[in-house]
Write a protein that holds these residues in place. Structure first.
Motif, short mmCIF file in Angstrom:
data_model
loop_
_atom_site.label_atom_id
_atom_site.label_comp_id
_atom_site.label_asym_id
_atom_site.label_seq_id
_atom_site.Cartn_x
_atom_site.Cartn_y
_atom_site.Cartn_z
N TRP A 275 78.67 52.75 62.87
CA TRP A 275 77.53 51.85 63.05
C TRP A 275 76.33 52.36 62.25
CZ3 TRP A 275 77.11 47.33 66.06
CH2 TRP A 275 78.26 46.99 66.80
N LYS A 276 75.59 51.45 61.68
CA LYS A 276 74.47 51.81 60.83
C LYS A 276 73.25 52.20 61.67
CE LYS A 276 72.32 50.28 56.52
NZ LYS A 276 73.00 51.34 55.76
N GLY A 277 72.65 53.35 61.32
CA GLY A 277 71.43 53.79 61.99
C GLY A 277 71.59 53.90 63.49
N ASP A 278 70.62 53.35 64.23
CA ASP A 278 70.65 53.41 65.69
C ASP A 278 71.12 52.10 66.31
OD1 ASP A 278 68.49 51.77 65.19
OD2 ASP A 278 67.15 52.75 66.62
N SER A 279 71.83 51.28 65.53
CA SER A 279 72.17 49.93 66.00
C SER A 279 73.01 49.94 67.28
CB SER A 279 72.88 49.15 64.90
OG SER A 279 73.99 49.86 64.39
N LEU A 280 74.01 50.81 67.38
CA LEU A 280 74.84 50.82 68.59
C LEU A 280 74.02 51.31 69.79
CD1 LEU A 280 77.52 50.37 69.99
CD2 LEU A 280 78.19 52.69 69.34
N GLN A 281 73.17 52.30 69.60
CA GLN A 281 72.34 52.76 70.71
C GLN A 281 71.41 51.66 71.19
OE1 GLN A 281 72.54 56.11 72.22
NE2 GLN A 281 71.71 54.67 73.72
N ARG A 282 70.83 50.90 70.27
CA ARG A 282 69.97 49.79 70.65
C ARG A 282 70.73 48.77 71.49
NH1 ARG A 282 68.89 46.85 66.63
NH2 ARG A 282 69.59 48.04 64.81
N ALA A 283 71.97 48.53 71.11
CA ALA A 283 72.77 47.58 71.87
C ALA A 283 73.07 48.10 73.26
CB ALA A 283 74.07 47.28 71.13
N MET A 284 73.41 49.39 73.39
CA MET A 284 73.72 49.96 74.70
C MET A 284 72.48 50.05 75.59
SD MET A 284 77.01 50.49 74.95
CE MET A 284 77.09 48.87 74.17
N ASP A 285 71.30 50.12 74.99
CA ASP A 285 70.06 50.17 75.76
C ASP A 285 69.54 48.78 76.14
OD1 ASP A 285 70.06 52.91 75.54
OD2 ASP A 285 68.60 52.99 73.90
N SER A 286 70.19 47.75 75.61
CA SER A 286 69.71 46.39 75.85
C SER A 286 70.41 45.80 77.07
CB SER A 286 70.00 45.52 74.63
OG SER A 286 71.37 45.15 74.59
N SER A 287 70.09 44.56 77.37
CA SER A 287 70.75 43.86 78.48
C SER A 287 71.60 42.71 77.97
CB SER A 287 69.69 43.32 79.46
OG SER A 287 68.81 42.42 78.80
N CYS A 288 71.94 42.75 76.69
CA CYS A 288 72.72 41.64 76.12
C CYS A 288 74.18 41.74 76.52
CB CYS A 288 72.57 41.60 74.60
SG CYS A 288 73.42 42.93 73.73
N MET A 289 74.86 40.60 76.45
CA MET A 289 76.26 40.52 76.85
C MET A 289 77.03 39.69 75.84
SD MET A 289 78.08 41.55 79.57
CE MET A 289 79.62 41.22 80.41
N PHE A 290 78.02 40.30 75.21
CA PHE A 290 78.93 39.62 74.31
C PHE A 290 78.19 38.90 73.17
CE2 PHE A 290 82.31 39.39 77.91
CZ PHE A 290 82.46 40.75 77.81
N ASN A 291 78.40 37.57 72.98
CA ASN A 291 77.79 36.92 71.83
C ASN A 291 76.28 36.75 71.96
OD1 ASN A 291 77.96 34.97 73.77
ND2 ASN A 291 78.71 33.35 72.43
#
Length: 333
Positions: A275-291
């Motif tokens: 994953w580029k940069g901190d993109s995966l960490q940002r996703a894991m810190d978010s509340s988004c789900m799937f699409n």
């Protein structure tokens, strides 16, 4: 955990989970984790993800997130590579035919084969109030082993599909009857990391498995592997239906994985983080789900046409599509 509960999970604001498709990058005999530099490797793999994939994948060569120029995955910041063994049908006359890969029904139409990839936290309904730490550049791991002669561990499953939405029951080995909708292979990776080693000699010891079947973790990480990382999982759908009329008259299983396994106990998968940069960490810190994680919320995404357009050149040139007298690399079987 029944998939009916997914609708409830979508309403949980603290959950962050990724489910996305990756079209096929290449199908060839390469395995840069287990057989780095070998071209060909011992058996055939299906590979998806970023186009920095090659026979060696030496972590000293740099971060995949910086090296890739395209990816076959929905999230355009994901240059990771994901791969699994290929499935073949063995005819009663002794010849072999590669089983084609189908798109998962949950994904956008038009994806070229590939796999469904998951990055979940504790399960589909809770992040467990545990900080999820993204993998680091250079991280890699495998799950399963092709030499296993009995059930290897939790999270490695087969599903006999009535249709593409079937998820249960999960089986430890190949289905023993014709499946109306094909066969799905499922690979769940461990979710506890030792926090120190990006890899280990066996590509597994730096990880600890708390995974139960069906996307559920069984408990906290141990002191030896204290860092909770996303639980990575793959789903691959194989279109076995075109072979149903050729099923052996004695009822024996006609399917075999590309390393010669007709039981399925040796099913295995490989993962290289990119994953580029901190993109995966940002996703894991978010509340988004799937699409809901797409279109910059928080991850950049791309369309099916762009996914399908990404590929790598063939390093190993051999026939993998005809009816073959033997599977690639399996001389004398």
């Amino acid at each position: 955990m029944k998939w009916l509960s997914l609708s409830l999970a979508l309403a949980v604001p603290t959950q962050a989970a990724l489910r996305f498709g990756c079209s096929t990058l290449t199908i060839q005999r390469l395995d840069p984790l287990v057989e780095p530099g070998a071209a060909p490797s011992a058996h055939l793999h299906q590979i998806v993800g970023g186009n920095a994939f090659n026979a060696s994948m030496d972590p000293a060569q740099g971060d995949l997130g910086d090296k890739g120029t395209c990816t076959t995955c929905t999230f355009s910041e994901d240059f990771s590579n994901y791969w699994t063994a290929v499935m073949f049908f063995k005819h009663t006359n002794g010849s072999y035919k590669r089983v084609p890969i189908m798109q998962n029904t949950a994904l956008p139409n038009g994806i070229n084969g590939g796999m469904t990839i998951y990055y979940t936290q504790q399960d589909f309904s809770s992040n467990g109030n545990t900080k999820i730490t993204a993998f680091k550049p250079g991280f890699r791991m495998t799950v399963g082993t092709p030499t296993a002669e009995s059930k290897f561990g939790p999270g490695l499953k087969f599903v006999c599909l009535n249709d593409k939405g079937t998820r249960f029951p999960e089986l430890d080995d190949f289905p023993t009857q014709r499946c109306p909708g094909g066969i799905m292979t499922v690979h769940h990776f461990p979710a506890c990391w030792d926090g120190k080693n990006l890899d280990s000699p066996d590509h597994q010891s730096h990880m600890y498995n708390t995974v139960k079947d069906a996307f559920q973790n069984s408990g906290p990480c141990p002191a030896s592997h204290p860092v909770r990382v996303p639980q990575v999982a793959y789903e691959t759908l194989w279109d076995t239906t075109q072979f149903n009329s050729m099923w052996p008259s004695d009822g024996s299983n006609p399917f075999v994985l590309s390393y010669g396994d007709n039981k399925g106990y040796g099913t295995h998968a490989d993962y290289v983080f990119g994953w580029k940069g901190d993109s995966l960490q940002r996703a894991m810190d978010s509340s988004c789900m799937f699409n809901a994680c797409e279109n910059g919320n928080p991850l950049l995404s791309q369309g099916v046409q762009q996914m399908n357009a990404c590929s790598v050149s063939k390093t190993v040139t051999e026939d993998i599509d005809s009816w073959l007298p033997e599977m690639p690399g399996m001389s004398g079987m």
